[in-house]
Design a protein around this motif. Structure first.
Motif, short mmCIF file in Angstrom:
data_model
loop_
_atom_site.label_atom_id
_atom_site.label_comp_id
_atom_site.label_asym_id
_atom_site.label_seq_id
_atom_site.Cartn_x
_atom_site.Cartn_y
_atom_site.Cartn_z
N THR A 286 3.03 1.92 -3.15
CA THR A 286 2.20 2.38 -4.27
C THR A 286 2.00 3.89 -4.20
O THR A 286 2.00 4.57 -5.23
CB THR A 286 0.83 1.67 -4.25
N GLU A 287 1.83 4.42 -2.98
CA GLU A 287 1.66 5.86 -2.83
C GLU A 287 2.85 6.62 -3.41
O GLU A 287 2.70 7.65 -4.06
CB GLU A 287 1.48 6.22 -1.34
N ARG B 199 3.26 5.91 -7.53
CA ARG B 199 2.34 6.59 -8.45
C ARG B 199 2.75 8.04 -8.68
O ARG B 199 2.50 8.59 -9.75
CB ARG B 199 0.89 6.48 -7.98
N VAL C 167 -6.11 6.99 -5.03
CA VAL C 167 -4.92 6.30 -4.52
C VAL C 167 -5.31 4.95 -3.92
O VAL C 167 -4.63 3.95 -4.13
CB VAL C 167 -4.21 7.16 -3.45
N HIS C 168 -6.42 4.93 -3.18
CA HIS C 168 -6.84 3.72 -2.46
C HIS C 168 -8.31 3.42 -2.72
O HIS C 168 -9.15 4.33 -2.75
CB HIS C 168 -6.66 3.89 -0.94
N GLU D 109 0.84 -1.21 0.00
CA GLU D 109 0.00 0.00 0.00
C GLU D 109 0.87 1.26 0.00
O GLU D 109 0.66 2.18 -0.78
CB GLU D 109 -0.91 0.02 1.24
N THR E 103 -2.85 2.43 -8.65
CA THR E 103 -3.77 2.50 -7.52
C THR E 103 -3.74 1.19 -6.74
O THR E 103 -3.23 0.17 -7.22
CB THR E 103 -5.21 2.77 -8.01
#
Length: 267
Positions: free
Chosen positions: A153-154, A157, A233-234, A150, A168
């Motif tokens: 990924t932030e 991206r 994002v999530h 998680e 995402t």
């Protein structure tokens, strides 16, 4: 032109449901499995890929590009579960879990970025878990590996936005799949100080999976994300209380939230 989609872990569970649904919607879908020969009757091609072996990732990505000419969507779905008291889980099993759930998706992303950069377009969807938002008792290693995906990924991206590539996370709750049969279970040892609470928690976790939601719900959610011009994002997909537990973690004092979890697992 139909979008070309690559799904890791596409032979069963959530991955298969997503692949079947996207195929029905007109996408060109390629799934992957470590044993593709077992899935000759799938509704979409299943190619050989082991996220723990980098050469299989690059070979399969190249095959997809050669066949389809492009690669529009990559769904990092391959993953494994793991349960047990952290003290009693062998270090090798902890490392294996991170290899599959964390390093595997990163290596897939690295393999597909050159093609997406060349196209100046692409979408990468990382399937994480609601468990990745909190440290769950006897699922701590799984929570940590999915939580790490998680967070990275932030960062990822933001690094690839300049190339018009989107990324995402989709965090599922409990779904009725075969993940419980495939996860590593630390044995419930007769002389273990964790025998009672771990045994009870293990039975509770298996019940949650057995009575989980239909994976079709994940397929529909991912289809919607693919058709979203600027994905968030999530995303979280699952029972209301599972998703609400993330909200509670943000607003409640740490010890109060910890107490809620311990009460839920009867610890």
């Amino acid at each position: 032109m139909s979008k070309v989609v690559l799904i890791t872990g596409g032979s069963s569970g959530i991955g298969k449901s997503v692949g079947d649904y996207l195929t029905l919607k007109g996408f060109t879908v390629f799934g992957t499995s470590r044993s593709p020969e077992k899935y000759t009757t799938s509704n979409f091609p299943i190619l050989g890929l082991d996220v723990n072996k980098s050469y299989t990732i690059s070979d399969t990505v190249n095959r997809v590009i050669e066949k389809a000419g492009r690669l529009d969507v990559v769904i990092n779905n391959a993953g494994v579960g793991i349960t047990g008291p952290i003290e009693e889980i062998p270090e090798e099993e902890i490392r294996n879990n991170f290899e599959t759930n964390f390093f595997g998706p990163i290596n897939v992303i690295k393999a597909v970025l050159p093609q997406m950069r060349k196209q100046q377009s692409g979408l990468i969807i990382n399937v994480t878990s609601i468990a990745g938002y909190m440290g769950l008792p006897y699922r701590g290693v799984y929570s940590a590996s999915k939580g790490a995906l998680e967070l990275i990924t932030e960062a990822f991206r933001m690094e690839i936005k300049a190339f018009n590539i989107q990324m995402t996370n989709v965090a599922p709750g409990d779904f009725a799949t075969n993940i419980a049969s495939g996860r590593y279970h630390a044995p419930v040892l007769e002389d273990s100080p964790y025998k009672g609470p771990y045994g009870n928690t293990l039975r509770l976790m298996d019940t949650h999976v057995d009575t989980g939601k239909d994976p079709l719900e994940m397929a529909k959610a991912i289809h919607k994300i693919i058709n979203t011009p600027k994905p968030k994002v999530h995303y979280k997909v699952g029972e209301f209380m599972q998703k609400f537990s993330i909200v509670l973690k943000r607003i409640l004092p740490d010890k109060v939230y910890e107490k809620l979890l311990m009460n839920h697992y009867k610890l």
